[in-house]
Structure formats: C-alpha cells, structure tokens
Design an enzyme around this catalytic site. Structure first.
Site, PDB file in Angstrom:
ATOM      1  N   HIS A   1       0.784  -1.233  -0.111  1.00 10.34           N
ATOM      2  CA  HIS A   1       0.057   0.030  -0.230  1.00 10.34           C
ATOM      3  C   HIS A   1       0.827   1.233  -0.099  1.00 10.34           C
ATOM      4  O   HIS A   1       2.091   1.157   0.491  1.00 10.34           O
ATOM      5  CB  HIS A   1      -0.633  -0.013   1.344  1.00 10.34           C
ATOM      6  CG  HIS A   1      -1.973  -0.726   1.365  1.00 10.34           C
ATOM      7  ND1 HIS A   1      -2.137  -1.911   2.469  1.00 10.34           N
ATOM      8  CD2 HIS A   1      -3.070  -1.072   0.228  1.00 10.34           C
ATOM      9  CE1 HIS A   1      -3.421  -2.606   2.135  1.00 10.34           C
ATOM     10  NE2 HIS A   1      -3.707  -2.222   1.011  1.00 10.34           N
TER      11      HIS A   1
ATOM     12  N   CYS B   1      -2.268   0.725  10.303  1.00 10.46           N
ATOM     13  CA  CYS B   1      -3.446  -0.097   9.563  1.00 10.46           C
ATOM     14  C   CYS B   1      -4.131  -0.690  10.597  1.00 10.46           C
ATOM     15  O   CYS B   1      -5.075  -1.447  10.435  1.00 10.46           O
ATOM     16  CB  CYS B   1      -2.908  -1.305   8.748  1.00 10.46           C
ATOM     17  SG  CYS B   1      -1.623  -2.082   8.838  1.00 10.46           S
TER      18      CYS B   1
HETATM   19  N1  CIR Z   1      -3.085  -0.498   5.627  1.00  7.30           N
HETATM   20  C1  CIR Z   1      -2.286  -1.735   5.516  1.00  7.30           C
HETATM   21  O1  CIR Z   1      -0.975  -1.578   5.344  1.00  7.30           O
HETATM   22  N2  CIR Z   1      -2.659  -2.866   5.763  1.00  7.30           N
HETATM   23  C2  CIR Z   1      -1.914  -4.150   5.832  1.00  7.30           C
HETATM   24  C3  CIR Z   1      -2.724  -5.240   5.385  1.00  7.30           C
HETATM   25  C4  CIR Z   1      -2.090  -6.648   5.397  1.00  7.30           C
HETATM   26  C5  CIR Z   1      -2.957  -7.503   4.896  1.00  7.30           C
HETATM   27  N3  CIR Z   1      -2.120  -8.740   5.165  1.00  7.30           N
HETATM   28  C6  CIR Z   1      -3.160  -7.811   3.475  1.00  7.30           C
HETATM   29  O2  CIR Z   1      -2.273  -8.262   2.496  1.00  7.30           O
HETATM   30  O3  CIR Z   1      -4.033  -7.091   3.068  1.00  7.30           O
END
Ligand code: CIR
Length: 262
Positions: A171, A256
C-alpha cells in the site's frame, strides 16, 4: 488569570478490531511467509491499543470478524475525511467481508457514510491525508476507478486527490506516511517516485515509514525502526514505540491497526 493552552489536535476516538482466530492466514504479497504466533499477536495488539489509550484516545472496538484473517487491519476498510467516513472497496476478494462491520461501527457513532463500489477498488492503506491533499496509491489493491470515485466524493468537499504510483510495496502507507508538520517520510527502496511529494524525508529503515500522528508533537511507530525513531526525535517529536512484529510478518504496520476519528 493565565491563559489555558489548548492543543491544536486533541486526541479523540480510535477504531480497532481484535485479531481474527485465523490471523496467521492473512494475505502476503511482497514478503515470504514466516510463522505468526497468535498469542504474541494478541498481546501485541493489546499493547498497541493500550498505547493509544495511554495517549488519551477513546478506544472503540469494531465487532470482531473471527473468520476474516486480515480484519485486524481495520484502516483498510473505512477512511475518515473530517466529518464523513468513506467505506472502502477492498482490492482483495478475501477482504470484501470486512467492510460491513467497519461501516456499522462508524454509523453507530453517528458519522455519515459514503461508499466506494466495484469495479472500483480502493484500500484505506492506500490513502495518505496531508492537510487538504489526499495522496492515493495506485497499487495492486487500488485501481483508477476507485481513485476516481473517491475524487468524486472529496472534490466538492475541498480536497485534492493525487494518484501516486505504488509498485514496490503493498500500500502507499507501507512506503510513506507523514509527520504532524506534513513532511512525507518514506523508505526510498519502497517509493516509486518521491518527487510527487512536496516535502520528502527519507528514513533509513523499512519499518520507519509508518507513523500514527497522536497529536501535533507525538507520533506512534514500530519499535523495529530505532534509527528512524531517532531521526524524528531530532526533529523535536516525542516518539512512542510499540512492538508489532507479528503484524509486520503479515505486511501490516502501525497505521493499519486503527482508524483515527478526530
Ligand atoms: N494498511 C495496511 O498496510 N494494511 C496491511 C494489510 C495486510 C494484509 N495482510 C493484506 O495483505 O491485505
């Protein structure tokens, strides 16, 4: 009588979501899978929540989603813009079920809600707000249609949406976030084009890119980036650190794990 100092940014509420039973099965895109310890993750999550609470934030728990492994990463499901919430349109199929609970939580706070819709996709982790500028990562999770829909919601409210290429990290906010003074901080190997940002400060560690702004002079960040923490301290910030190693193994970071509702 002495005048009373009123802080410019007052801590308010933070939405968080307890880790799912199957957290260890969370998605991975850019890093290899290493074993996640669920008990340690639960303890680290409590530590993260306690750190926010200790800084004066009221904690609001979104109903747990025990079968949705990535649901702890609540920032991806709903994004706050002043007084409104925008419910995301997750770019990963397995994360689409996360938005209902996030929407219920903001609605219960009386916050008006707007929605992004398929075929538009956009994850909250791709959205970085710096004043009235909203940088949005065009990533594997966020597409042009999602960015256009967000622009349609925000332009009438006085925000400028700037699309940013993001190909080296999951992201936008894996690669860059911003200090309270608006300086964008990023780990250069993860940033496609630092020249997009007016004020860019390189940090020396991958886990040093993510800060949660707690107030005008305080940031929360991972304890895995001590040299970046030192850099922020030299700039006059108070730095609060938390160990979130188990979430970092799943490509998560400090931003997050919560949604700040100011
Ligand atoms: N906002 C973020 O950085 N979110 C992390 C999400 C990690 C999750 N394992 C994903 O791949 O969606």
């Amino acid at each position: 009588m002495e005048p009373v100092a009123v802080p410019q940014t007052t801590p308010s509420r933070a939405l968080v979501r307890r880790p799912a039973r199957n957290l260890a099965e969370g998605l991975l895109t850019h890093i290899e899978r290493t074993e996640v310890d669920p008990a340690l993750a639960e303890m680290q999550w409590r530590g993260y929540v306690a750190a926010l609470a200790a800084e004066g934030w009221e904690i609001i728990e979104v109903e747990v989603a025990p079968e949705l492994p990535d649901s702890v990463f609540i920032e991806d499901a709903v994004i706050m813009f002043g007084d409104i919430a925008v419910v995301a349109s997750p770019g990963a199929q397995t994360r689409r079920g996360e938005t209902a609970g996030a929407e219920a939580a903001v609605t219960s706070l009386g916050i008006p809600v707007q929605h992004l819709e398929l075929p538009g996709t956009l994850d909250g982790g791709d959205v970085l707000k710096v004043g009235r500028t909203v940088y949005v990562g065009r990533s594997l999770r966020t597409n042009d249609e999602g960015i256009d829909q967000l622009r349609g919601i925000l332009a009438p409210r006085g925000y400028t949406v700037v699309a940013v290429p993001i190909s080296r990290a999951l992201h936008l906010k894996t690669a860059v976030t911003a200090l309270p003074d608006g300086t964008v901080i990023g780990f250069p190997p993860l940033v496609d084009d630092p020249s997009v940002f007016e004020n860019f400060l390189p940090v020396p560690e991958a886990h040093g890119t993510a800060v949660v702004v707690l107030d005008d002079r305080t940031v929360l960040m991972s304890s895995a980036a001590p040299r970046s923490a030192e850099l922020f301290a030299q700039r006059g910030y108070r730095v609060v650190t938390v160990d979130i190693s188990e979430f970092e193994k799943l490509e998560g970071c400090v931003t997050c794990l919560s949604v700040r509702v100011r």
